[in-house]
Design a protein around this motif. Structure first.
Motif, PDB file in Angstrom:
ATOM      1  N   LYS A 156       0.732  -1.129  -0.003  1.00  0.00           N
ATOM      2  CA  LYS A 156      -0.107   0.021   0.242  1.00  0.00           C
ATOM      3  C   LYS A 156       0.796   1.274  -0.050  1.00  0.00           C
ATOM      4  N   LEU A 157       1.987   1.161   0.505  1.00  0.00           N
ATOM      5  CA  LEU A 157       2.772   2.287   0.519  1.00  0.00           C
ATOM      6  C   LEU A 157       3.225   2.750  -0.826  1.00  0.00           C
ATOM      7  N   PHE A 158       3.634   1.694  -1.723  1.00  0.00           N
ATOM      8  CA  PHE A 158       3.710   2.231  -3.062  1.00  0.00           C
ATOM      9  C   PHE A 158       2.565   2.262  -3.878  1.00  0.00           C
ATOM     10  N   SER A 159       1.468   1.750  -3.720  1.00  0.00           N
ATOM     11  CA  SER A 159       0.039   2.184  -4.137  1.00  0.00           C
ATOM     12  C   SER A 159      -0.418   3.524  -3.846  1.00  0.00           C
ATOM     13  N   TYR A 160      -0.020   3.931  -2.905  1.00  0.00           N
ATOM     14  CA  TYR A 160      -0.545   5.426  -2.391  1.00  0.00           C
ATOM     15  C   TYR A 160       0.769   6.215  -2.506  1.00  0.00           C
ATOM     16  N   SER A 161       1.841   5.996  -3.209  1.00  0.00           N
ATOM     17  CA  SER A 161       2.998   6.850  -3.462  1.00  0.00           C
ATOM     18  C   SER A 161       2.623   8.156  -4.258  1.00  0.00           C
ATOM     19  N   GLN A 179     -13.475  14.271  -2.835  1.00  0.00           N
ATOM     20  CA  GLN A 179     -13.135  13.529  -1.329  1.00  0.00           C
ATOM     21  C   GLN A 179     -11.543  13.364  -1.413  1.00  0.00           C
ATOM     22  N   LEU A 180     -11.258  13.462   0.137  1.00  0.00           N
ATOM     23  CA  LEU A 180      -9.792  13.406   0.139  1.00  0.00           C
ATOM     24  C   LEU A 180      -9.074  11.925  -0.247  1.00  0.00           C
ATOM     25  N   THR A 181      -9.960  10.963  -0.210  1.00  0.00           N
ATOM     26  CA  THR A 181      -9.406   9.573  -0.711  1.00  0.00           C
ATOM     27  C   THR A 181      -9.610   9.436  -2.147  1.00  0.00           C
ATOM     28  N   ASP A 182      -9.840  10.339  -2.971  1.00  0.00           N
ATOM     29  CA  ASP A 182     -10.081  10.424  -4.366  1.00  0.00           C
ATOM     30  C   ASP A 182      -8.821  10.576  -4.936  1.00  0.00           C
ATOM     31  N   TYR A 183      -7.580  11.341  -4.161  1.00  0.00           N
ATOM     32  CA  TYR A 183      -6.396  11.356  -4.683  1.00  0.00           C
ATOM     33  C   TYR A 183      -5.805   9.857  -4.424  1.00  0.00           C
ATOM     34  N   ILE A 184      -5.861   9.462  -3.508  1.00  0.00           N
ATOM     35  CA  ILE A 184      -5.376   8.329  -3.040  1.00  0.00           C
ATOM     36  C   ILE A 184      -5.874   7.148  -4.037  1.00  0.00           C
ATOM     37  N   LYS A 185      -7.116   7.250  -4.538  1.00  0.00           N
ATOM     38  CA  LYS A 185      -7.734   6.240  -5.862  1.00  0.00           C
ATOM     39  C   LYS A 185      -6.950   6.552  -6.996  1.00  0.00           C
ATOM     40  N   VAL A 186      -6.550   7.993  -7.068  1.00  0.00           N
ATOM     41  CA  VAL A 186      -5.878   8.165  -8.364  1.00  0.00           C
ATOM     42  C   VAL A 186      -4.656   7.571  -8.452  1.00  0.00           C
ATOM     43  N   SER A 187      -3.932   7.549  -7.417  1.00  0.00           N
ATOM     44  CA  SER A 187      -2.587   7.181  -7.055  1.00  0.00           C
ATOM     45  C   SER A 187      -2.665   5.633  -7.196  1.00  0.00           C
ATOM     46  N   ARG A 188      -3.536   5.054  -6.594  1.00  0.00           N
ATOM     47  CA  ARG A 188      -3.773   3.422  -6.738  1.00  0.00           C
ATOM     48  C   ARG A 188      -3.900   2.868  -8.353  1.00  0.00           C
ATOM     49  N   ARG A 189      -4.789   3.944  -8.916  1.00  0.00           N
ATOM     50  CA  ARG A 189      -4.996   3.332 -10.674  1.00  0.00           C
ATOM     51  C   ARG A 189      -3.505   3.678 -11.254  1.00  0.00           C
ATOM     52  N   VAL A 190      -2.990   4.811 -11.195  1.00  0.00           N
ATOM     53  CA  VAL A 190      -1.587   5.104 -11.937  1.00  0.00           C
ATOM     54  C   VAL A 190      -0.580   4.015 -11.749  1.00  0.00           C
ATOM     55  N   MET A 191      -0.672   3.434 -10.258  1.00  0.00           N
ATOM     56  CA  MET A 191       0.091   2.274  -9.859  1.00  0.00           C
ATOM     57  C   MET A 191      -0.094   1.196 -10.412  1.00  0.00           C
ATOM     58  N   ALA A 192      -1.208   0.898 -10.646  1.00  0.00           N
ATOM     59  CA  ALA A 192      -2.000  -0.658 -10.790  1.00  0.00           C
ATOM     60  C   ALA A 192      -0.808  -1.225 -12.029  1.00  0.00           C
ATOM     61  N   GLY A 193      -0.200  -2.387 -11.696  1.00  0.00           N
ATOM     62  CA  GLY A 193       0.823  -2.901 -12.337  1.00  0.00           C
ATOM     63  C   GLY A 193       2.179  -2.176 -12.481  1.00  0.00           C
ATOM     64  N   ARG A 194       2.369  -1.343 -11.510  1.00  0.00           N
ATOM     65  CA  ARG A 194       3.749  -0.383 -11.352  1.00  0.00           C
ATOM     66  C   ARG A 194       4.249  -0.582 -10.141  1.00  0.00           C
ATOM     67  N   LYS A 195       3.796  -1.347  -9.354  1.00  0.00           N
ATOM     68  CA  LYS A 195       4.428  -1.437  -7.864  1.00  0.00           C
ATOM     69  C   LYS A 195       5.654  -2.087  -8.094  1.00  0.00           C
ATOM     70  N   GLU A 197       7.795  -2.142 -10.283  1.00  0.00           N
ATOM     71  CA  GLU A 197       8.811  -1.169 -11.092  1.00  0.00           C
ATOM     72  C   GLU A 197       9.238  -0.309 -10.097  1.00  0.00           C
ATOM     73  N   LEU A 198       8.405   0.358  -9.433  1.00  0.00           N
ATOM     74  CA  LEU A 198       9.028   1.310  -8.311  1.00  0.00           C
ATOM     75  C   LEU A 198       9.594   0.836  -7.203  1.00  0.00           C
ATOM     76  N   PHE A 199       9.305  -0.531  -6.706  1.00  0.00           N
ATOM     77  CA  PHE A 199      10.209  -1.244  -5.954  1.00  0.00           C
ATOM     78  C   PHE A 199      11.449  -1.392  -6.247  1.00  0.00           C
ATOM     79  N   LEU A 200      11.770  -1.664  -7.449  1.00  0.00           N
ATOM     80  CA  LEU A 200      12.925  -1.893  -8.092  1.00  0.00           C
ATOM     81  C   LEU A 200      13.831  -0.554  -8.060  1.00  0.00           C
ATOM     82  N   LEU A 201      13.162   0.597  -8.658  1.00  0.00           N
ATOM     83  CA  LEU A 201      13.749   1.866  -8.097  1.00  0.00           C
ATOM     84  C   LEU A 201      14.403   2.242  -6.744  1.00  0.00           C
ATOM     85  N   GLU A 202      13.272   2.038  -6.042  1.00  0.00           N
ATOM     86  CA  GLU A 202      13.609   1.983  -4.587  1.00  0.00           C
ATOM     87  C   GLU A 202      14.740   1.251  -3.926  1.00  0.00           C
ATOM     88  N   LEU A 203      14.593  -0.005  -4.411  1.00  0.00           N
ATOM     89  CA  LEU A 203      15.794  -1.006  -4.435  1.00  0.00           C
ATOM     90  C   LEU A 203      17.273  -0.606  -4.943  1.00  0.00           C
TER      91      LEU A 203
END
Length: 249
Positions: A156-161, A179-195, A197-203
């Protein structure tokens, strides 16, 4: 809003270095709050590790007859501890976000060097209360997911990033989600299938983090600006791809 085109780790790192080239004092200036928080976190971690080691040594030398169970922690104290932890994470997130927003603007106008005042834009552009509530909501959600187990919390940390970037887009456009949670929903949508990839970037920064810890946090004066600029560069690519594919559909 889902993009499948891979984002190059090498490219986003190159963009971060190029942005800072010849202007690293400015990079430190706009990232000063995240740098301080990171150094304090490292010092706290090292102190905790030292305390744990010393406690184990003390237990090994303590006679078994003197062992006493301490049940003084009340449920109320635990609640206060949770609230304190969530608020602390939210406050740190605020300073990370405002530094990242400044980096977004710097990427958009690389010839215009940001000032320290720009790095505090969250406090002088009328968005502080709304942003504070959003960071508290995000921190609370991540905390609750972490309660299930460490792995769901990390996912979820990556999903909400990307919440900060979705919110920044609205700030620039003068709009706001329902709603505030709508921004989190946008993050979840753009990060779908990307978590992953971002994990490897952080790694890819693991070596830098080891250096940072070994230097007692001092190396984070360089690492934090580099890391934050790389994350923002990744977000820019991510939203550009997501929006272009959304328009194409």
């Amino acid at each position: 809003m889902k993009s499948t085109e891979p984002i190059s780790i090498r490219e986003v790192k190159r963009e971060a270095r190029h942005l800072y080239h010849g202007h690293f004092k400015t990079a430190i200036k706009i990232n000063i709050a995240p740098i301080i928080f990171t150094i304090l976190n490292v010092i706290t971690l090292l102190m905790m590790m030292y305390a744990i080691i010393m406690s184990f040594r003390g237990l090994s030398q303590m006679p078994s007859s003197t062992a006493v169970t301490n049940d003084n922690d009340s449920a109320l104290q635990q609640v206060f501890s949770i609230v304190e932890s969530v608020l602390s994470d939210a406050i740190q997130l605020i300073f990370i976000w405002t530094a990242s927003w400044t980096l977004i603007e710097w990427y958009e106008n690389p010839k215009e060097l940001p000032t320290f005042k720009d790095a505090l834009q969250i406090f002088n552009r009328g968005n502080f209360l709304h942003t504070l509530l959003l960071t508290i909501v995000q921190s609370m959600l991540i905390f609750l997911w972490t309660l299930l187990f460490i792995v769901p919390g990390i996912v979820k940390l990556f999903s909400y990033s990307q919440t900060y970037f979705a919110y920044k887009i609205d700030i620039e456009n003068g709009t706001r989600q329902g709603q505030l949670t709508d921004y989190i929903k946008v993050s979840r949508r753009v990060m779908a299938g990307r978590k992953w990839e971002l994990f490897l970037l952080e790694l890819s920064f693991i070596g830098w983090h080891i250096i940072g810890i070994l230097t007692g946090g001092l190396a984070y004066i360089y690492i934090v600006p580099y890391l934050n600029a790389t994350r923002v560069s990744y977000s820019r690519h991510l939203f550009t791809l997501a929006m272009s594919e959304s328009v194409a559909v």
